[in-house]
Design an enzyme around this catalytic site. Structure first.
Site, PDB file in Angstrom:
ATOM      1  N   GLU A   1      16.215 -20.964   4.873  1.00  0.00           N
ATOM      2  CA  GLU A   1      15.722 -20.622   3.530  1.00  0.00           C
ATOM      3  C   GLU A   1      14.424 -19.829   3.604  1.00  0.00           C
ATOM      4  O   GLU A   1      13.411 -20.320   4.133  1.00  0.00           O
ATOM      5  CB  GLU A   1      15.508 -21.905   2.714  1.00  0.00           C
ATOM      6  CG  GLU A   1      15.070 -21.606   1.285  1.00  0.00           C
ATOM      7  CD  GLU A   1      15.128 -22.805   0.359  1.00  0.00           C
ATOM      8  OE1 GLU A   1      15.907 -23.738   0.597  1.00  0.00           O
ATOM      9  OE2 GLU A   1      14.364 -22.800  -0.628  1.00  0.00           O
TER      10      GLU A   1
ATOM     11  N   LYS B   1      13.793 -32.330  -3.096  1.00  0.00           N
ATOM     12  CA  LYS B   1      14.502 -31.321  -2.277  1.00  0.00           C
ATOM     13  C   LYS B   1      13.477 -30.373  -1.672  1.00  0.00           C
ATOM     14  O   LYS B   1      13.566 -29.976  -0.503  1.00  0.00           O
ATOM     15  CB  LYS B   1      15.520 -30.571  -3.137  1.00  0.00           C
ATOM     16  CG  LYS B   1      16.459 -29.638  -2.359  1.00  0.00           C
ATOM     17  CD  LYS B   1      15.906 -28.237  -2.172  1.00  0.00           C
ATOM     18  CE  LYS B   1      16.883 -27.348  -1.407  1.00  0.00           C
ATOM     19  NZ  LYS B   1      16.339 -26.006  -1.145  1.00  0.00           N
TER      20      LYS B   1
ATOM     21  N   ASP C   1      17.207 -36.346  13.822  1.00  0.00           N
ATOM     22  CA  ASP C   1      18.393 -36.522  12.987  1.00  0.00           C
ATOM     23  C   ASP C   1      18.033 -36.258  11.516  1.00  0.00           C
ATOM     24  O   ASP C   1      17.448 -37.117  10.843  1.00  0.00           O
ATOM     25  CB  ASP C   1      18.897 -37.960  13.197  1.00  0.00           C
ATOM     26  CG  ASP C   1      20.183 -38.260  12.462  1.00  0.00           C
ATOM     27  OD1 ASP C   1      20.509 -37.549  11.494  1.00  0.00           O
ATOM     28  OD2 ASP C   1      20.858 -39.229  12.840  1.00  0.00           O
TER      29      ASP C   1
ATOM     30  N   HIS D   1       9.858 -15.792  -3.936  1.00  0.00           N
ATOM     31  CA  HIS D   1      11.153 -16.088  -3.343  1.00  0.00           C
ATOM     32  C   HIS D   1      12.001 -14.833  -3.273  1.00  0.00           C
ATOM     33  O   HIS D   1      12.652 -14.544  -2.288  1.00  0.00           O
ATOM     34  CB  HIS D   1      11.817 -17.126  -4.246  1.00  0.00           C
ATOM     35  CG  HIS D   1      12.750 -18.023  -3.537  1.00  0.00           C
ATOM     36  ND1 HIS D   1      14.096 -17.839  -3.576  1.00  0.00           N
ATOM     37  CD2 HIS D   1      12.539 -19.091  -2.748  1.00  0.00           C
ATOM     38  CE1 HIS D   1      14.681 -18.769  -2.858  1.00  0.00           C
ATOM     39  NE2 HIS D   1      13.758 -19.547  -2.342  1.00  0.00           N
TER      40      HIS D   1
HETATM   41  C1  MEV Z   1      13.675 -24.684  -3.609  1.00  0.00           C
HETATM   42  O1  MEV Z   1      14.310 -24.716  -2.358  1.00  0.00           O
HETATM   43  C2  MEV Z   1      12.730 -25.858  -3.752  1.00  0.00           C
HETATM   44  C3  MEV Z   1      12.079 -26.014  -5.125  1.00  0.00           C
HETATM   45  O2  MEV Z   1      13.095 -26.042  -6.122  1.00  0.00           O
HETATM   46  C4  MEV Z   1      11.322 -27.322  -5.106  1.00  0.00           C
HETATM   47  C5  MEV Z   1      10.791 -27.739  -6.455  1.00  0.00           C
HETATM   48  O3  MEV Z   1      11.385 -27.393  -7.474  1.00  0.00           O
HETATM   49  O4  MEV Z   1       9.791 -28.487  -6.444  1.00  0.00           O
HETATM   50  C6  MEV Z   1      11.166 -24.848  -5.445  1.00  0.00           C
END
Ligand code: MEV
Length: 425
Positions: free
Chosen positions: A84, A261, A277, A375
């Site tokens: 990513e 995430k 792991d 991004h």
């Molecule tokens: C994207 O990979 C991760 C985010 O969505 C985390 C978040 O929203 O805090 C930017």
């Protein structure tokens, strides 16, 4: 031609290159695609064949190096394996912004992994519990006899807990708390649980069901905290927007899942880079985030009395620096050396710090300009390269994809064709 059958008899007995050829034939893979794959996989082929079954190659994930991080007063370079874009840059930026306040500080809570032994057909749960506690010293001796090397370095059985689960007929679970030192510990714990099973049946008269490690490693957690000075994050408005973003994740599971995430974007990248792991750490982190009965954020954010932004994270960190892929995989070995890691505890500290800083950067972007700007330029670069742009062409393609707000391979190919047409004149 579609695959005739997934029954590839004797496949596991073939050597890797013969396996590759067999698959290319069975799935009618073009020479162009298979040649590239073979070339790409070649350096890791032997290693892959040792590590997993039916190996046909390897998938190379980009490995980046994040700079600027200080953990417990020691500077550390952080290798991150991730597909990513923007994850590595986000960690570098977030880590830079808390350097002036000393970086991230951590504390370890426990070193123990938990092994579970499930007892079924329990006629008298209270008596069964008492019996198990009465045999604690035999349980300790049996566990320790499974791994004298672990005991010789100070690890082994530490404690046990007996839990009665609310079902009928009664189900009892024996938890073994095993100090696994510098290992991740799954093998040691599973061996102990399996070794104990017949003795448990004999002592209690119950029937043993499952005997396996728990990934909710709440006896092996790490806590990391950091302070981001107001002037490094851009002032009160940014801090306040981030605090509200943090609150959103704390109270709403839908937001918490995405927030976490983002935390795991950093954590899993280091876990993977060091041959640990990823699924074990991810399962533990998410289960820990739900331990209060509602899934919530793994991090907490608040304002210090000086008005700065303070963050903290606490989660299970079952990682090792010996055994498994950490030792077999040459990249994992390099990564551990780059980080100057000398214990599983130090690795756990660095990884927790990474999770916190990663979350800081995501929240800051979300609470200010949104994540798409940063991004998208990285995403646009990937698209440009995928469309065939060479290094000297990529910047121009990226700029045009962004200004046209059309970041896809079709537009990239058009732009590239135009640039090349122009430059050929
Ligand atoms: C994207 O990979 C991760 C985010 O969505 C985390 C978040 O929203 O805090 C930017």
């Amino acid at each position: 031609m579609p695959l005739q059958s997934s029954r590839l008899s004797g496949f596991h007995q073939l050597d890797v290159t013969t396996r590759q050829q067999r698959v290319f034939d069975a799935c009618d893979i073009s020479e162009e695609v298979s040649d590239l794959f073979v070339q790409h996989s070649a350096p890791m082929l032997g290693c892959a064949d040792v590590m997993i079954e039916n190996a046909i190659g390897s998938l190379n994930v980009p490995l980046g190096l994040a700079t600027n991080l200080i953990v417990d007063d020691i500077d550390v370079l952080v290798p991150m394996a991730t597909e990513e874009s923007s994850v590595v840059a986000a960690l570098c930026n977030g880590a830079r912004q808390c350097r002036d306040s000393g970086g991230v500080k951590t504390t370890q809570v426990g070193q123990c992994m938990i092994g579970q032994i499930q007892l079924l057909d329990v006629s008298d749960p209270q008596a069964c519990t008492t019996t198990l506690y009465r045999h604690k010293e035999e349980i300790r001796a049996l566990c320790n006899s499974c791994d004298p090397v672990l005991c010789s370095v100070g690890g082994g059985f530490q404690d046990m807990q007996v839990r009665t689960l609310p079902v009928t007929p009664a189900m009892i679970v024996l938890h073994l708390h095993i100090d696994v030192r510098d290992a991740m510990g799954a093998n040691a714990v599973n061996t102990m649980a399996e070794t104990l099973a017949p003795y448990i049946e004999q002592w209690t008269g119950a029937r043993v069901g499952l005997k396996i490690l728990s990934n909710l490693a709440d006896q092996r957690t790490v806590r990391a905290t950091g302070v981001w000075p107001l002037n490094s994050i851009g002032g009160e408005a940014v801090r306040d927007a981030m605090l509200v973003a943090g609150q959103f994740a704390t109270i709403d599971p839908y937001r918490a899942a995405t927030h976490n995430k983002g935390v795991m974007n950093g954590i899993s990248a280091v876990i993977l880079a060091t041959g640990n792991d990823t699924r074990a750490v991810e399962a533990g982190a998410h289960a820990y985030a739900a331990r209060g009965g509602q899934y919530t954020a793994l991090t907490q954010w608040e304002q210090t009395k000086e008005g700065d932004l303070a963050g903290s994270i606490e989660l299970p960190m079952p990682v090792g620096i010996i055994g498994g892929a950490t030792q077999v995989h040459p990249t994992a070995q390099l990564c551990l050396q780059l980080m100057n890691i000398d214990s599983a505890a130090r690795l756990a500290s660095v990884i927790a710090a990474v999770g916190l800083v990663q979350n800081f950067s995501a929240m800051k972007a979300l609470a200010t300009e949104g994540i798409q700007r940063g991004h998208m330029s990285l995403h646009a670069r990937n698209i440009a390269l995928a469309a065939g742009a060479k290094d000297n062409e990529a910047d121009q393609v990226v700029a045009e994809l962004i200004s046209r707000q059309s970041i896809n391979t079709k537009t990239a190919a058009e732009v590239l064709e135009r640039i090349r047409g122009t430059s050929a004149l």
